[in-house]
Design a protein around this motif. Structure first.
Motif, short mmCIF file in Angstrom:
data_model
loop_
_atom_site.label_atom_id
_atom_site.label_comp_id
_atom_site.label_asym_id
_atom_site.label_seq_id
_atom_site.Cartn_x
_atom_site.Cartn_y
_atom_site.Cartn_z
N MET A 234 30.26 47.65 2.01
CA MET A 234 30.06 49.00 2.89
C MET A 234 31.51 49.82 2.00
O MET A 234 31.14 50.89 1.19
CB MET A 234 30.49 49.40 4.05
N LEU A 235 32.56 49.01 2.16
CA LEU A 235 33.22 49.08 1.45
C LEU A 235 34.02 49.44 0.08
O LEU A 235 34.29 51.12 0.00
CB LEU A 235 34.72 48.67 2.63
N ASP A 236 32.84 48.43 -0.65
CA ASP A 236 32.39 49.27 -1.74
C ASP A 236 31.88 50.31 -2.30
O ASP A 236 32.31 51.05 -3.66
CB ASP A 236 31.90 48.22 -2.54
N ALA A 237 30.71 50.71 -1.72
CA ALA A 237 30.43 51.91 -1.45
C ALA A 237 31.26 53.40 -1.70
O ALA A 237 30.96 54.14 -2.32
CB ALA A 237 29.30 52.08 -0.69
N MET A 238 32.11 52.90 -0.86
CA MET A 238 32.66 54.62 -0.41
C MET A 238 33.71 54.19 -1.50
O MET A 238 33.95 55.50 -1.19
CB MET A 238 33.84 53.85 1.35
N TYR A 239 34.91 53.31 -1.84
CA TYR A 239 35.42 53.14 -2.27
C TYR A 239 35.13 54.09 -3.96
O TYR A 239 35.48 54.56 -4.59
CB TYR A 239 36.01 51.69 -2.76
N LEU A 240 33.96 53.37 -4.60
CA LEU A 240 33.13 53.64 -5.63
C LEU A 240 33.17 55.51 -5.82
O LEU A 240 33.34 56.60 -6.49
CB LEU A 240 31.60 53.74 -5.62
N ALA A 241 32.66 56.38 -3.91
CA ALA A 241 31.88 57.58 -3.97
C ALA A 241 33.69 58.41 -3.61
O ALA A 241 33.80 59.36 -4.80
CB ALA A 241 31.11 57.46 -3.12
N TYR A 242 34.71 58.10 -3.39
CA TYR A 242 35.62 58.80 -2.38
C TYR A 242 36.72 58.43 -3.22
O TYR A 242 38.19 59.53 -3.50
CB TYR A 242 35.65 58.54 -1.11
N ILE A 243 36.96 56.89 -3.94
CA ILE A 243 38.55 57.00 -4.30
C ILE A 243 38.08 56.89 -6.00
O ILE A 243 38.76 57.28 -6.53
CB ILE A 243 38.81 55.74 -4.02
N VAL A 244 36.72 56.60 -6.26
CA VAL A 244 36.79 56.43 -7.95
C VAL A 244 36.49 57.19 -7.81
O VAL A 244 36.45 58.36 -9.49
CB VAL A 244 36.07 55.09 -8.25
N GLY A 245 35.68 58.39 -7.06
CA GLY A 245 36.00 59.46 -7.57
C GLY A 245 33.76 59.54 -8.16
O GLY A 245 33.48 60.34 -8.36
N MET A 246 32.47 58.60 -8.30
CA MET A 246 31.82 58.38 -8.03
C MET A 246 30.43 57.86 -7.27
O MET A 246 30.23 57.10 -6.94
CB MET A 246 31.58 56.86 -9.45
N PRO A 247 30.12 59.18 -7.06
CA PRO A 247 29.29 59.17 -5.49
C PRO A 247 27.73 59.13 -6.19
O PRO A 247 27.95 58.81 -7.33
CB PRO A 247 29.25 60.67 -4.81
N PRO A 248 26.96 58.36 -5.66
CA PRO A 248 25.13 58.55 -6.55
C PRO A 248 24.65 59.84 -7.29
O PRO A 248 25.67 60.59 -7.10
CB PRO A 248 24.47 58.27 -4.79
N TYR A 249 24.85 59.07 -8.21
CA TYR A 249 24.10 60.37 -9.03
C TYR A 249 24.49 61.52 -9.69
O TYR A 249 24.96 62.55 -10.33
CB TYR A 249 22.59 61.45 -7.95
N GLN A 250 26.51 60.36 -10.35
CA GLN A 250 26.94 61.65 -10.66
C GLN A 250 27.32 62.04 -11.25
O GLN A 250 27.36 62.91 -12.73
CB GLN A 250 29.27 61.32 -10.74
N ALA A 251 26.60 60.90 -11.81
CA ALA A 251 26.66 60.88 -13.45
C ALA A 251 25.60 61.37 -14.10
O ALA A 251 25.53 62.34 -15.70
CB ALA A 251 26.37 59.04 -14.90
N VAL A 252 24.02 61.73 -13.52
CA VAL A 252 23.31 62.31 -13.53
C VAL A 252 23.82 63.77 -13.95
O VAL A 252 23.34 64.86 -14.77
CB VAL A 252 21.92 61.99 -12.99
N ARG A 253 24.62 64.61 -12.47
CA ARG A 253 25.49 65.83 -12.08
C ARG A 253 26.00 66.30 -13.18
O ARG A 253 25.81 67.48 -13.14
CB ARG A 253 25.77 65.49 -10.41
N ASP A 254 26.96 65.50 -13.96
CA ASP A 254 27.76 65.79 -13.95
C ASP A 254 27.26 66.83 -15.92
O ASP A 254 27.84 66.79 -16.83
CB ASP A 254 28.55 64.92 -14.76
N HIS A 255 25.86 65.86 -16.49
CA HIS A 255 25.14 66.39 -17.34
C HIS A 255 24.23 67.59 -17.10
O HIS A 255 24.42 68.19 -16.57
CB HIS A 255 24.65 65.69 -17.87
#
Ligand SMILES: O=C(O)c1cc(C(=O)O)c2c(n1)C(=O)C(=O)c1cc(C(=O)O)[nH]c1-2
Length: 255
Positions: A234-255
């Motif tokens: 659970m915290l891995d998912a939160m870390y990626l989204a809120y600390i790394v700034g990589m929520p799901p589909y971020q890479a797709v949205r950035d294009h």
């Protein structure tokens, strides 16, 4: 590379067929506390006051999905349990979370925590900001309780052995680090200190009594590790989204 949940290297065995004594078994279960989510980088940042408002809100919002799933998990366990003595005791957990009569219960207390960190009830109840990884992890816990024997579900609740330390840490650090959080919001953590102690005494006694052979005790260790994996993921998912700034589909949205 194997991560810890697939390895038994850290366990102390005489030989693989001799069960641990009750006290050694208890010690082994408690030794898994070193993998508790209290030690996850996200919670470490939280305790050092390093989360900003959005990040703290993100944690409260995602943890809400855990809070509302716990009584469903407990109902599943009770549905699988033929022993009225156990159910009579266990039902208190559902009441703690769902409330009864004048007591609005733990889920409501978590909604108040949400308000204290600036998340309106409607937003939290909508679940629309719950990350998919958090959903999958929490659902795995509910599914486990539905599908496995009730004694295994009891064992899986034993991460609560380690929870009071997490609640105490938040009660000690939030007022200093996050003074903008309304103090009343912390009532949930305070209430859990006593509830968790009572729950875990019961859960631990049932587990020590049920898992008696060496093989069964190994299984109990795997079950507790599975639950630690749920909380950590659970915290891995939160870390990626809120600390790394990589929520799901971020890479797709950035294009
Ligand atoms: O805030 C925490 O760190 C934390 C962890 C856990 C846990 O270890 O599963 C629980 C709780 N809180 C909690 O408040 C709670 O009611 C609870 C019930 C259970 C369970 O597995 O039945 N875990 C937890």
């Amino acid at each position: 590379m194997a991560w810890i949940s697939s390895s038994e290297d850290h366990l102390e065995w005489h030989d693989r067929d001799t069960p641990w004594s009750t006290s050694a078994f208890e010690r082994q279960l408690k030794s898994l506390g070193r993998y508790y989510h209290l030690h996850h980088p996200f919670q470490q940042m939280m305790a050092r006051g390093e989360l900003d408002r959005d990040q703290l809100q993100g944690w409260v919002i995602n943890r809400f999905y855990y809070q509302i799933s716990i009584p469903r998990k407990d109902a599943a366990l009770m549905a699988n349990c033929p022993d009225p003595e156990v159910r009579r005791h266990w039902v208190q957990r559902m009441i703690d979370h769902d409330g009864r009569d004048e007591d609005p219960g733990g889920i409501d207390a978590w909604l108040r925590l949400g308000e204290a960190v600036g998340v309106p009830r409607e937003r939290m109840l909508s679940l629309e900001d719950v990350l998919p990884g958090v959903r999958f992890a929490v659902d795995a816990y509910v599914n486990f309780a539905q599908q496995r024997p009730w004694e295994e579900a009891v064992c899986s609740s034993l991460t609560e052995l380690f929870a009071p330390e997490a609640h105490r840490s938040r009660l000690a650090t939030w007022p200093t680090h996050y003074p903008w959080v309304e103090a009343d919001g912390l009532a949930y953590f305070r209430a859990r200190l006593g509830q968790a102690r009572r729950d875990v005494e019961h859960g631990l006694a049932l587990t020590l009594n049920h898992f008696r052979t060496a093989e069964a005790q190994r299984r109990a260790m795997q079950i507790l590790q599975f639950k630690l994996d749920v909380l950590w993921s659970m915290l891995d998912a939160m870390y990626l989204a809120y600390i790394v700034g990589m929520p799901p589909y971020q890479a797709v949205r950035d294009h």
